[in-house]
Design a protein around this motif. Structure first.
Motif: not given
Lengths: 338, 302
Positions: A232-233, A236, A240, A333, A335, A337-338, B97, B99, B101-105, B114-115, B148-150, B157, B164, B296
């Protein structure tokens, strides 16, 4: 976040989870539960350590060797203090030597005689050896990381490249440092022929041997981390229209960072273990050489001195690991939470 | 790129549609045992239109979105945006998306930036930052800029993902079951918000959803996706309700109920018709990308 929450979070990131109950206790949160928690995380380990020392003391006094009785904890502790004391005594002697030299230099100058600087030639102390070992392991670790991370990234990105590297990885990964060392020493002698070398040859050989043995965990973890980037990332990035380079830089590497740091942590652990063996065999300065010298010495102090070295090696090793855990926590981070 | 002849064969009127799909089909798996998920999908979308595509789970909704986004290439047929063939993904089609699809970091701000940085390289850094913040404000997340997303709830989210998607100012915003993972209350709030943002921007939106209610509440037109395999789109159901639509008032509205019943009826009928085919196949059809719910992966030890 409240101040308490921040302090607790800081403790967790730094790997000092042990102190979380203390923080909670100080803030008056559920005292009985926090005390129980603290007892489990601090009391029990201390108790176990105490039992270990008692058993050691008991068993040691029963064993007679060719160079005397096996030292117990107290003897080893005394020896440790003596070794540290030696270090400072040696430093004082060194300072006195240079002081004397300064005096002489002035005297020579007055008398118009030529002066040549002389260096103090005392033998390295235990703490010096520790310093040398640390410098060597970090040098080896840096070399390993500089090689392993980029190759790991390429392996993770390209299955073809990974297929090409895989046999080499499989063959060289299990090789012991003792097998690499002679080759490395000969190669270093042949290739490192600077007139006035900044680094000792022995330092380079040890560092390279450490690097050769410790790069594998980083390489493999990096490859796995890069290959398991969320699809998914990557989507993205595709939407873009990020360039390939930007995708790697902005998506792939950040997402693989926790894996990379896990690899680095394992690598540093392997490197530290390998270093002692390499130093011992190669007579390179450092803790390994110290252990070997003491062994050759065969004095009544030998066993206690080697045991001091063993504890030092162990404690430094676990501190290095702790340091890497902290780094790892800082970059990781959640994992999910994406 | 050649356009396959229309089934009807009659030539289209000249001005190209804003977005169109002609005879699009997509299969997965090895050639001999391929599963044909979509076949003969035709769709035309006008500029500024809010289209909802409604279908049951596993009917190929996500495949359809991936095709529209250009993340998948069709096996047959073609897609065009303003007459230009779609050859891959691009920022002219923003995707929200399923789910998030945010970048968690990255923080909320960084995720949107970013976009924005990528799509508007000519703007100055300050302009880009303002631009990103504007869209974050639009989804009411200014207070969470540096989180952050978490640290965010599912609904928050999803708002970041919407911000975005909008911030790159796409011609079309594609939303793949954007509210699917949310609880009913959050879902309701976000539906209101999506309508509000759409009314302000008049962006062309394609919303893929499994909720008929959601489709009726938000869309100008509902297109049912017949159940797969070999799914294709059914006839359009225009939603003739005034905007802004109020959820509570709508519940009593005859038009609302009629539209909802018509679409539901159609879907159920199609479902029952296709059931024999599904059971003959002997297995349920996978959605395009099943969400990976495994924990994970543990790091590789060597």
């Amino acid at each position: 976040m409240s101040r308490k929450a921040r302090v607790i979070h800081g403790c967790e990131v730094a790997g000092l989870d042990v102190f979380v109950p203390v923080v909670r206790l100080l803030s008056g949160e559920e005292p009985s539960r926090q005390i129980a928690e603290f007892g489990r995380s601090v009391g029990i380990p201390l108790l176990a350590l105490g039992v270990f020392l008692l058993v050691w003391a008991g068993v040691a006094s029963q064993i007679e060797t060719s160079i005397g009785r096996v030292p117990g904890p107290a003897a080893v502790w005394e020896q440790g203090k003596a070794l540290v004391g030696d270090h400072y005594a040696e430093r004082t002697k060194e300072a006195q030597f240079y002081e004397r030299m300064e005096g002489l230099k002035e005297k020579y100058a007055e008398e118009g005689r030529p002066w040549k600087d002389r260096r103090y030639s005392g033998k390295p102390t235990f703490l010096d050896q520790v310093g040398t070992s640390l410098a060597t392991v970090f040098a080896g670790f840096v070399i390993a990381s500089v090689v392993a991370v980029p190759i790991g990234i390429l392996c993770g990105l390209s299955p073809t490249f990974y297929a090409a590297m895989n046999p080499l990885i499989q063959i060289f990964k299990p090789v012991s440092p003792l097998a690499w060392l002679p080759i490395v020493m000969i190669m270093v002698s042949a290739l490192y022929t600077a007139e006035n070398p900044f680094f000792e040859k022995s330092f380079i050989s040890s560092a390279v041997t450490v690097a050769l043995c410790s790069l594998w965990p980083t390489l493999i973890n990096t490859a796995v981390g890069v290959a398991s980037v969320e699809k998914d990332h990557l989507n993205v990035a595709r939407v873009l229209q990020l360039s390939r380079f930007s995708t790697v830089r902005k998506i792939v590497i950040p997402s693989a960072l926790p894996f990379i740091f896990t690899g680095l942590r394992l690598s540093l652990g392997v490197g530290w273990m390998v270093l002692i063996a390499a130093e011992m065999l190669a007579q390179n300065p450092g803790l390994g050489k110290f252990v070997w010298d003491m062994f050759q010495n065969g004095s009544s102090q030998t066993l206690a001195q080697i045991m001091v070295a063993v504890f030092t090696i162990g404690i430094i090793g676990s501190l290095l690991d702790r340091m890497m855990i902290t780094l790892q926590n800082a970059v990781s981070y959640d994992v999910r939470s994406s | 790129m050649s356009v396959l002849p229309e089934l009807g064969g009659s030539p289209r009127p000249t001005p190209p549609a804003f977005f169109e799909m002609n005879g699009v089909g997509k299969s997965f798996g090895p050639t001999e045992s391929a599963t044909e998920v979509l076949r003969g999908v035709n769709l035309e979308i006008r500029e500024g239109e809010f289209v909802a595509i409604v279908g049951f789970s596993g009917s190929g909704k996500s495949t359809l979105v991936a095709l529209m986004a250009g993340l998948l290439d069709p096996d047959q047929g073609s897609l065009r945006i303003l007459g230009e063939p779609v050859t891959g993904p691009g920022p002219d089609r923003g995707v929200v998306f399923q789910n998030y699809s945010l970048l968690p970091w990255l923080t909320v701000r960084e995720n949107v930036l970013l976009a924005v940085d990528q799509v508007f390289p000519k703007k100055s850094a300050v302009e880009r930052a303002d631009h990103a913040e504007h869209y974050i404000e639009m989804v009411n997340l200014t207070a969470a800029l540096e989180k952050r997303p978490d640290e965010l709830s599912g609904g928050m989210r999803q708002r970041v993902a919407v911000a975005r998607g909008l911030a790159i100012e796409p011609r079309i915003l594609l939303m793949d079951e954007p509210l699917g993972a949310l609880d009913a209350l959050t879902r309701g709030t976000l539906q209101v918000e999506i309508e509000r943002i759409w009314a302000r921007d008049k962006k062309t939106v394609v919303l893929v959803t499994n909720s008929v209610d959601e489709a009726v509440l938000l869309a100008d037109r509902i297109v049912p996706l017949k159940p797969g395999p070999r799914a294709s789109l059914g006839p359009s159901f225009p939603v003739d309700l005034p905007r802004p639509r109020d959820r509570k008032a709508l519940n009593g509205s005859v038009t609302f109920q009629r539209t909802r019943n018509e679409v539901t009826q159609y879907l159920i009928e199609m479902q029952s018709r296709s059931t024999p085919a599904m059971s003959a196949l002997g297995r349920s059809l996978p959605d395009l990308e099943p969400a990976d719910l495994r924990p994970p992966r543990a790091s590789f030890r060597s």
